[in-house]
Design a protein around this motif. Structure first.
Motif, short mmCIF file in Angstrom:
data_model
loop_
_atom_site.label_atom_id
_atom_site.label_comp_id
_atom_site.label_asym_id
_atom_site.label_seq_id
_atom_site.Cartn_x
_atom_site.Cartn_y
_atom_site.Cartn_z
N THR A 168 2.68 -13.55 -3.13
CA THR A 168 1.38 -14.21 -3.02
C THR A 168 1.38 -15.55 -3.75
N LEU A 169 2.12 -15.64 -4.85
CA LEU A 169 2.21 -16.92 -5.58
C LEU A 169 2.91 -17.97 -4.72
N LEU A 170 4.01 -17.60 -4.09
CA LEU A 170 4.73 -18.55 -3.23
C LEU A 170 3.88 -18.93 -2.01
N ALA A 171 3.11 -17.98 -1.49
CA ALA A 171 2.21 -18.29 -0.38
C ALA A 171 1.17 -19.32 -0.80
N ALA A 172 0.66 -19.19 -2.03
CA ALA A 172 -0.32 -20.16 -2.53
C ALA A 172 0.33 -21.54 -2.68
N VAL A 173 1.56 -21.58 -3.16
CA VAL A 173 2.26 -22.85 -3.32
C VAL A 173 2.47 -23.54 -1.95
N ALA B 282 -4.77 -15.10 -5.09
CA ALA B 282 -5.03 -14.72 -6.48
C ALA B 282 -5.54 -13.29 -6.58
N VAL B 283 -6.49 -12.93 -5.70
CA VAL B 283 -7.08 -11.58 -5.77
C VAL B 283 -6.05 -10.53 -5.36
N ALA B 284 -5.37 -10.75 -4.23
CA ALA B 284 -4.39 -9.76 -3.77
C ALA B 284 -3.20 -9.67 -4.71
N GLY B 285 -2.75 -10.81 -5.24
CA GLY B 285 -1.58 -10.80 -6.11
C GLY B 285 -1.80 -10.13 -7.44
N THR B 286 -3.06 -10.11 -7.91
CA THR B 286 -3.37 -9.48 -9.20
C THR B 286 -4.05 -8.13 -9.04
N ALA B 287 -4.14 -7.62 -7.80
CA ALA B 287 -4.84 -6.36 -7.57
C ALA B 287 -4.06 -5.15 -8.05
N GLY B 288 -2.76 -5.30 -8.23
CA GLY B 288 -1.95 -4.15 -8.60
C GLY B 288 -2.01 -3.10 -7.51
N HIS B 289 -2.30 -1.86 -7.90
CA HIS B 289 -2.43 -0.78 -6.93
C HIS B 289 -3.88 -0.39 -6.72
N HIS B 290 -4.80 -1.33 -6.99
CA HIS B 290 -6.23 -1.11 -6.80
C HIS B 290 -6.58 -1.50 -5.35
N THR B 291 -6.69 -0.49 -4.49
CA THR B 291 -6.86 -0.74 -3.06
C THR B 291 -8.13 -1.51 -2.71
N PRO B 292 -9.30 -1.19 -3.31
CA PRO B 292 -10.50 -1.97 -2.97
C PRO B 292 -10.34 -3.46 -3.28
N ARG B 293 -9.71 -3.80 -4.39
CA ARG B 293 -9.52 -5.20 -4.72
C ARG B 293 -8.54 -5.85 -3.76
N LEU B 294 -7.51 -5.12 -3.39
CA LEU B 294 -6.56 -5.64 -2.41
C LEU B 294 -7.24 -5.88 -1.07
N SER B 295 -8.19 -5.00 -0.71
CA SER B 295 -8.94 -5.16 0.53
C SER B 295 -9.77 -6.44 0.50
N LEU C 272 0.83 -1.21 0.00
CA LEU C 272 0.00 0.00 0.00
C LEU C 272 0.86 1.25 0.00
N GLY C 273 2.02 1.18 0.65
CA GLY C 273 2.92 2.34 0.66
C GLY C 273 3.48 2.67 -0.70
N GLU C 274 3.43 1.72 -1.65
CA GLU C 274 3.92 1.98 -3.00
C GLU C 274 2.96 2.84 -3.81
N SER C 275 1.69 2.86 -3.37
CA SER C 275 0.69 3.59 -4.17
C SER C 275 0.02 4.72 -3.41
N HIS C 276 0.38 4.93 -2.15
CA HIS C 276 -0.21 6.00 -1.36
C HIS C 276 0.89 6.82 -0.71
N GLY C 277 0.67 8.13 -0.63
CA GLY C 277 1.64 9.01 -0.03
C GLY C 277 1.64 8.94 1.48
N ASP C 278 2.59 9.60 2.10
CA ASP C 278 2.73 9.57 3.55
C ASP C 278 1.50 10.11 4.25
N ALA C 279 0.80 11.04 3.62
CA ALA C 279 -0.36 11.66 4.26
C ALA C 279 -1.53 10.69 4.38
N ASP C 280 -1.62 9.71 3.48
CA ASP C 280 -2.78 8.82 3.45
C ASP C 280 -2.47 7.38 3.83
#
Length: 449
Positions: free
Chosen positions: A422-427, A344-357, A288-296
């Motif tokens: 996430t892929l290694l966690a699935a394995v 699968a969902v978290a690993g492919t969510a990219g920087h889409h926070t709702p999908r990561l949630s 999440l820190g990769e896609s959100h600034g320090d303020a958020d």
């Protein structure tokens, strides 16, 4: 051969009031103990960063995880010899000593004392984990999953409420001359002492000792060496001779688990589910820190992890009900499916926070399935003589696996990124899938009813 826990005979009427009293008491102490654990953890990293530096902050947090896992060994030895009541009380008191040492380390700035305190602080976690097993010592076979999950769910109340008390505890102790962030750990010490005192005074009769007395009165165990040698082959739940008399350690627990397919599945389900959850969850704030600034970022991390915790605990009573209705093995498989979906969902969510949630919520639900069903299956697949040792062995395995997962996940995240993690966690679920899909022996605990 069925154990005293897997026997289909109903619980005696005089035991039912003891079980209801035990559940009410555990529910209350889990809330108090959960507050004690979470209020310290919520500020632990910040406090460690101030005392030991940012580089060692994560190590200090890991010390409490490792401490909780290692303390499962002496705590279960106490339970083997004297019952649940003194074992749970000692675990909480060790956690209280750890909290006091952390406060002293904050006052003096002595870094080794901080790490020692965090190690002992894990006693609170060890007590909270062992309480779920205490809930099923006298439970009816058809209600074990629900009653175990009820105690797991009680932890949620403390975990949710505790961060709101952190600021209050910090301000309340400023008049005592304590440095900032030391107050929550002083509050943790009080909570742990309170939980220990309540258990020592009120957890009577002891549920484990009562279960052993009932078992010995209905189906006395074999005690001679020759009877042990003539006992049933692997897959039964007979205990080593004399275990009930002298107390069983981790070696005895391993010997029992090695010979019982249901116990192996229960331990692996708990350990693998925890490993996958910790590996993915611990690096999600970094993602999440990769896609959100320090303020958020802190606000977003708080929301996402709150949803994750809700997935872990909020529906645990439903998971317990399903465990009793569908069977332990079926719910473990559902938990695995949810863990795979989460990866699968978290690993492919990219920087889409709702999908990561959504992925983190699924991760919590998968953990709940493997934890509740695995713990229930483990408890009912072994005899009372070695049950505390086997349960402690499970918590030790789970805690160390989680600590390793947290440490390794950082290196994987840095070298290959979040999707590969996430892929290694699935394995990592492959061994659990293999065990869960093995043919079930006739009369196995999860097929009992």
């Amino acid at each position: 051969m069925a154990t005293e826990l897997t026997a289909s005979t109903p619980v005696r009427p005089d035991v039912a009031p003891i079980q209801r009293r035990t559940l009410r008491l555990l529910f209350g102490t889990q809330i108090v103990g959960g507050i004690g654990v979470t209020i310290g953890i919520s500020v632990g990293a910040l406090l460690a960063a101030r005392v030991a530096g940012t580089a060692l902050a994560g190590v200090a947090q890991s010390a409490s995880v490792v401490g909780g896992a290692l303390l499962a060994v002496p705590v279960t030895r106490i339970m083997n010899g004297h019952g649940r009541r003194p074992g749970l009380a000692v675990a909480y008191l060790v956690g209280a000593v750890g909290a006091v040492l952390v406060v002293l380390a904050t006052v003096t700035g002595f870094v080794p004392l901080l790490f020692l305190g965090m190690l002992f602080f894990g006693g609170g976690t060890a007590a909270n984990l062992q309480a779920r097993y205490t809930a099923v010592d006298l439970a009816e076979p058809a209600r074990r999953g629900r009653q175990l999950s009820l105690i797991v769910w009680a932890t949620t109340i403390g975990a949710v409420a505790a961060p709101n008390f952190a600021d209050l505890a910090d301000h309340a102790t400023t008049g005592w001359g304590l440095p900032p962030l030391a107050g929550p750990f002083a509050f943790s010490a009080v909570a742990f002492v309170l939980a220990a005192g309540v258990l020592l005074a009120l957890l009577r009769p002891d549920p484990l000792l009562t279960a052993r007395r009932l078992a010995s009165s209905t189906a006395p165990e074999l005690t001679s060496a020759s009877a042990e040698a003539a006992s049933a082959p692997a897959g039964t739940a007979s205990a080593p001779a004399g275990t009930a008399r002298r107390g069983a350690g981790m070696r005895a627990a391993w010997r029992v688990v090695r010979g019982l397919s249901a116990a192996r599945l229960g331990i692996v389900a708990v350990a693998v589910g925890h490993t996958v959850m910790v590996a993915v969850m611990s690096m999600t704030p970094v993602r999440l820190g990769e896609s959100h600034g320090d303020a958020d970022v802190l606000r977003v991390v708080g929301i996402v992890l709150s949803l994750h915790i809700a997935g872990m605990y909020a529906l645990s009573p439903v998971v317990g009900w399903l465990t009793d209705r569908l069977g332990r093995r079926a719910v473990i498989l559902v938990g695995i499916a949810l863990l795979l979906a989460a990866c699968a969902v978290a690993g492919t969510a990219g920087h889409h926070t709702p999908r990561l949630s959504i992925g983190l919520v699924l991760l919590g639900l998968g953990w709940s399935g493997t934890m509740v069903a695995g713990s229930t299956l483990l408890s009912e697949s072994v005899p009372a003589a070695v049950r505390p040792s086997v349960q402690g062995f499970s918590d030790l395995t789970m805690g160390l696996a989680g600590a390793v997962a947290a440490a390794v996940s950082g290196f994987v995240m840095r070298a290959a990124g979040y999707p590969v993690l996430t892929l290694l966690a699935a394995v990592a679920t492959v061994p659990l899938v293999a065990l869960a899909l093995r043919p079930v022996p006739a009369g196995a605990p999860d097929e009992e009813e």
